[in-house]
Scaffold this motif. Structure first.
Motif, PDB file in Angstrom:
ATOM      1  N   UNK A 219       0.804  -1.213   0.000  1.00 15.77           N
ATOM      2  CA  UNK A 219       0.000   0.000   0.000  1.00 15.77           C
ATOM      3  C   UNK A 219       0.843   1.272   0.000  1.00 15.77           C
ATOM      4  N   UNK A 220       2.110   1.173   0.374  1.00 15.88           N
ATOM      5  CA  UNK A 220       2.965   2.352   0.449  1.00 15.88           C
ATOM      6  C   UNK A 220       3.651   2.678  -0.873  1.00 15.88           C
ATOM      7  N   UNK A 221       3.243   2.017  -1.945  1.00 14.27           N
ATOM      8  CA  UNK A 221       3.805   2.318  -3.255  1.00 14.27           C
ATOM      9  C   UNK A 221       5.127   1.653  -3.533  1.00 14.27           C
ATOM     10  N   UNK A 222       5.415   0.553  -2.840  1.00  7.71           N
ATOM     11  CA  UNK A 222       6.636  -0.203  -3.102  1.00  7.71           C
ATOM     12  C   UNK A 222       6.277  -1.551  -3.726  1.00  7.71           C
ATOM     13  N   UNK A 223       7.140  -2.029  -4.591  1.00  2.00           N
ATOM     14  CA  UNK A 223       6.941  -3.323  -5.244  1.00  2.00           C
ATOM     15  C   UNK A 223       8.304  -3.943  -5.474  1.00  2.00           C
ATOM     16  N   UNK A 224       8.299  -5.248  -5.785  1.00  6.65           N
ATOM     17  CA  UNK A 224       9.559  -5.933  -6.062  1.00  6.65           C
ATOM     18  C   UNK A 224       9.408  -6.792  -7.313  1.00  6.65           C
ATOM     19  N   UNK A 225      10.438  -6.705  -8.152  1.00  4.63           N
ATOM     20  CA  UNK A 225      10.547  -7.550  -9.332  1.00  4.63           C
ATOM     21  C   UNK A 225      11.681  -8.546  -9.110  1.00  4.63           C
ATOM     22  N   UNK A 226      11.527  -9.735  -9.676  1.00  6.75           N
ATOM     23  CA  UNK A 226      12.582 -10.743  -9.595  1.00  6.75           C
ATOM     24  C   UNK A 226      12.955 -11.174 -11.007  1.00  6.75           C
ATOM     25  N   UNK A 227      14.263 -11.239 -11.281  1.00  8.64           N
ATOM     26  CA  UNK A 227      14.726 -11.692 -12.590  1.00  8.64           C
ATOM     27  C   UNK A 227      14.527 -13.194 -12.703  1.00  8.64           C
ATOM     28  N   UNK A 228      13.911 -13.617 -13.783  1.00  7.30           N
ATOM     29  CA  UNK A 228      13.642 -15.036 -14.010  1.00  7.30           C
ATOM     30  C   UNK A 228      14.842 -15.712 -14.655  1.00  7.30           C
TER      31      UNK A 228
ATOM     32  N   UNK B 115       5.338   4.313 -12.496  1.00  2.00           N
ATOM     33  CA  UNK B 115       6.291   3.405 -11.848  1.00  2.00           C
ATOM     34  C   UNK B 115       7.712   3.903 -12.064  1.00  2.00           C
ATOM     35  N   UNK B 116       8.575   3.563 -11.105  1.00  6.53           N
ATOM     36  CA  UNK B 116       9.988   3.939 -11.168  1.00  6.53           C
ATOM     37  C   UNK B 116      10.839   2.787 -10.683  1.00  6.53           C
ATOM     38  N   UNK B 117      11.871   2.441 -11.449  1.00  5.80           N
ATOM     39  CA  UNK B 117      12.865   1.441 -11.034  1.00  5.80           C
ATOM     40  C   UNK B 117      14.219   2.115 -10.942  1.00  5.80           C
ATOM     41  N   UNK B 118      14.879   1.926  -9.820  1.00  4.95           N
ATOM     42  CA  UNK B 118      16.199   2.491  -9.559  1.00  4.95           C
ATOM     43  C   UNK B 118      17.172   1.337  -9.345  1.00  4.95           C
ATOM     44  N   UNK B 119      18.249   1.322 -10.120  1.00  2.19           N
ATOM     45  CA  UNK B 119      19.251   0.278 -10.000  1.00  2.19           C
ATOM     46  C   UNK B 119      20.491   0.863  -9.343  1.00  2.19           C
ATOM     47  N   UNK B 120      20.847   0.351  -8.173  1.00  7.14           N
ATOM     48  CA  UNK B 120      22.012   0.833  -7.460  1.00  7.14           C
ATOM     49  C   UNK B 120      23.144  -0.179  -7.616  1.00  7.14           C
ATOM     50  N   UNK B 121      24.318   0.182  -7.156  1.00 10.33           N
ATOM     51  CA  UNK B 121      25.494  -0.676  -7.316  1.00 10.33           C
ATOM     52  C   UNK B 121      25.289  -1.987  -6.572  1.00 10.33           C
TER      53      UNK B 121
END
Length: 223
Positions: A182-191, A217-223
């Motif tokens: 509900x807080x606007x967070x989600x998770x994707x997993x690489x298949x 939607x926004x995806x941020x990739x960090x080190x």
């Protein structure tokens, strides 16, 4: 009706400093280009495509100005991706008559992707699900149009964040939505493994926000 680019603050407590900008634009032929030079392929495109491109570039320029103090009209690479100025990276998207862009400093993250979509109805979700969802997602999400929209949009954001790093096409089947809250967070997993840095099973966080009947939607990739 057009309105100028406006700063958005869709999420709080973000891990890096960036600027997110949106604007509503006209799709009518002859929309003012405000001095932005059009690449040949855009100049030859339909008025609708030209309007989208111009609005996206206006948002990107304003996002850069707010971030660095200097706006810039982004060029277009041969693969049609936007060319961000040195030291910056970002993403552009549009849906209907709304364009959005996000800009960050290149030393703050590896990649950033942004997408905006109109929330699907039941028919739209049923048409998109076979292409956009993995078999596991179809079992768990296919009956919920919002979840299908979220999975589709988050994967678009993921592609935009990763493409400058990997320079390879990515199908919707290479990642799946595994959680959202509900807080606007989600998770994707690489298949599947995309590179040694992005192995199968790696999880990447996404953020999302409702803007009326649109989903950002926004995806941020960090080190």
């Amino acid at each position: 009706m057009e309105s100028g680019p406006k700063l958005l603050h869709p999420w709080q407590g973000e891990p890096v400093d960036y600027r997110c900008v949106a604007m509503r634009f006209s799709r009518e032929p002859g929309a003012a280009d405000l001095g932005i030079a059009l690449p040949d392929r855009i100049a030859r495109a339909a008025p609708r495509r030209r309007a989208e491109w111009l609005a996206g570039r206006r948002c990107a320029s304003e996002a850069l100005r707010l971030l660095t103090g200097h706006g810039a009209c982004l060029g277009m690479a041969p693969d049609r991706s936007p060319l961000w100025p040195g030291g910056t990276l970002g993403s552009i998207s549009h849906s209907g008559d709304v364009a959005v862009a996000i800009a960050a400093r290149a030393d703050s993250c590896l990649g950033i992707g942004l997408d905006i979509e109109r929330v699907m109805d039941g028919q739209g979700a049923s048409e998109v699900a076979p292409e956009a969802l993995t078999p596991r997602e179809r079992r768990h999400l296919a009956n919920d149009p919002f979840s299908v929209t979220l999975a589709f949009s988050a994967k678009e954001s993921l592609f935009k964040a990763l493409y400058p790093l990997l320079r390879r096409p990515m199908s919707f089947q290479l990642s799946e939505l595994i959680a959202w809250g509900d807080q606007g967070t989600a998770r994707l997993r690489l298949v599947e493994e995309l590179s040694p840095q992005f192995p199968a099973g790696r999880e990447i966080e996404a953020r999302f926000a409702r803007l009326g009947d649109l989903l950002l939607t926004r995806v941020l990739v960090t080190a």
